[in-house]
Scaffold this motif. Sequence first.
Motif, short mmCIF file in Angstrom:
data_model
loop_
_atom_site.label_atom_id
_atom_site.label_comp_id
_atom_site.label_asym_id
_atom_site.label_seq_id
_atom_site.Cartn_x
_atom_site.Cartn_y
_atom_site.Cartn_z
N ALA A 1 0.85 -1.19 0.00
CA ALA A 1 0.00 0.00 0.00
C ALA A 1 0.89 1.24 0.00
CB ALA A 1 -0.89 0.01 1.24
N LYS A 2 1.01 1.86 -1.15
CA LYS A 2 1.81 3.07 -1.21
C LYS A 2 1.14 4.06 -2.14
CE LYS A 2 4.77 1.52 -4.93
NZ LYS A 2 6.07 1.38 -5.49
N ASP A 3 1.38 5.33 -1.89
CA ASP A 3 0.80 6.40 -2.70
C ASP A 3 -0.72 6.33 -2.75
OD1 ASP A 3 3.39 7.30 -3.21
OD2 ASP A 3 3.56 6.07 -4.99
N GLY A 4 -1.32 5.78 -1.70
CA GLY A 4 -2.77 5.75 -1.64
C GLY A 4 -3.43 4.76 -2.58
N VAL A 5 -2.66 3.77 -3.08
CA VAL A 5 -3.24 2.76 -3.96
C VAL A 5 -2.97 1.38 -3.37
CG1 VAL A 5 -3.22 1.71 -6.26
CG2 VAL A 5 -2.96 4.19 -6.01
N ILE A 6 -4.02 0.58 -3.28
CA ILE A 6 -3.90 -0.79 -2.80
C ILE A 6 -4.10 -1.71 -3.99
CG2 ILE A 6 -4.90 -2.58 -1.32
CD1 ILE A 6 -5.78 -0.33 0.56
N PRO A 17 -17.50 -10.06 -5.30
CA PRO A 17 -17.46 -8.82 -4.51
C PRO A 17 -16.72 -9.07 -3.20
CG PRO A 17 -19.59 -9.86 -4.26
CD PRO A 17 -18.82 -10.69 -5.26
N PHE A 18 -16.20 -8.01 -2.62
CA PHE A 18 -15.51 -8.14 -1.34
C PHE A 18 -15.48 -6.79 -0.63
CE2 PHE A 18 -12.26 -7.13 -4.44
CZ PHE A 18 -11.48 -6.17 -3.81
N ASP A 19 -15.23 -6.83 0.66
CA ASP A 19 -15.04 -5.62 1.45
C ASP A 19 -13.57 -5.48 1.79
OD1 ASP A 19 -17.70 -4.88 1.46
OD2 ASP A 19 -18.13 -5.87 3.36
N LEU A 20 -13.07 -4.28 1.64
CA LEU A 20 -11.70 -3.94 2.02
C LEU A 20 -11.82 -3.21 3.36
CD1 LEU A 20 -8.80 -3.95 0.82
CD2 LEU A 20 -9.28 -1.66 0.01
N ASN A 21 -11.36 -3.87 4.43
CA ASN A 21 -11.45 -3.28 5.77
C ASN A 21 -10.11 -2.69 6.15
OD1 ASN A 21 -14.18 -4.22 6.22
ND2 ASN A 21 -13.31 -6.25 6.43
N GLU A 30 -12.27 2.02 8.24
CA GLU A 30 -12.99 2.33 7.02
C GLU A 30 -13.24 1.02 6.28
OE1 GLU A 30 -12.65 5.48 3.29
OE2 GLU A 30 -10.86 4.97 4.41
N THR A 31 -14.43 0.87 5.71
CA THR A 31 -14.74 -0.30 4.89
C THR A 31 -15.10 0.17 3.50
OG1 THR A 31 -15.54 -1.59 6.77
CG2 THR A 31 -16.26 -2.30 4.61
N LEU A 32 -14.40 -0.36 2.50
CA LEU A 32 -14.67 -0.02 1.12
C LEU A 32 -15.24 -1.24 0.43
CD1 LEU A 32 -11.34 1.87 0.31
CD2 LEU A 32 -13.51 2.86 1.01
N HIS A 33 -16.53 -1.18 0.07
CA HIS A 33 -17.17 -2.32 -0.60
C HIS A 33 -16.83 -2.30 -2.08
CE1 HIS A 33 -19.93 -5.55 -1.38
NE2 HIS A 33 -20.48 -4.83 -2.34
N ASN A 47 -6.64 -2.44 -8.71
CA ASN A 47 -6.04 -1.38 -7.92
C ASN A 47 -7.14 -0.50 -7.35
OD1 ASN A 47 -3.27 -2.02 -8.35
ND2 ASN A 47 -3.44 -1.20 -10.40
N ILE A 48 -7.07 -0.25 -6.06
CA ILE A 48 -8.07 0.57 -5.37
C ILE A 48 -7.38 1.82 -4.86
CG2 ILE A 48 -9.71 0.65 -3.45
CD1 ILE A 48 -9.74 -2.47 -3.67
N SER A 49 -7.88 2.97 -5.29
CA SER A 49 -7.32 4.24 -4.84
C SER A 49 -7.99 4.67 -3.55
CB SER A 49 -7.52 5.31 -5.91
OG SER A 49 -6.79 4.98 -7.07
N LEU A 50 -7.18 5.06 -2.58
CA LEU A 50 -7.72 5.53 -1.30
C LEU A 50 -7.77 7.05 -1.29
CD1 LEU A 50 -5.79 3.25 1.20
CD2 LEU A 50 -8.06 2.92 0.27
N LYS A 51 -8.92 7.57 -0.88
CA LYS A 51 -9.05 9.02 -0.76
C LYS A 51 -8.39 9.50 0.54
CE LYS A 51 -13.34 9.16 -3.40
NZ LYS A 51 -13.42 7.73 -3.70
#
Length: 79
Positions: A1-6, A17-21, A30-33, A47-51
Amino acid sequence: AKDGVISIQNTGGFAIPFDLNIVYTDGSKETLHQTPAIWQANEKTANISLKNKKQIKQISLDGGIFMDATPGDNVWSAK
């Protein structure tokens, strides 16, 4: 996890589908569905960008009722 991207690897290849906890170092959570659509562009990697720019303590994936081929790799913890 770097630069806000997982980056999530999909070793099983199924578009589930999945939840990213996420747990941050300040104790907040925070949970991102994610829907199956996340796997449309690439069925092996998403790739999931984190705000949120807070420091991450731990990340875990929860597939709910779906089976995971490799459940042991569903948790990442900061060293």
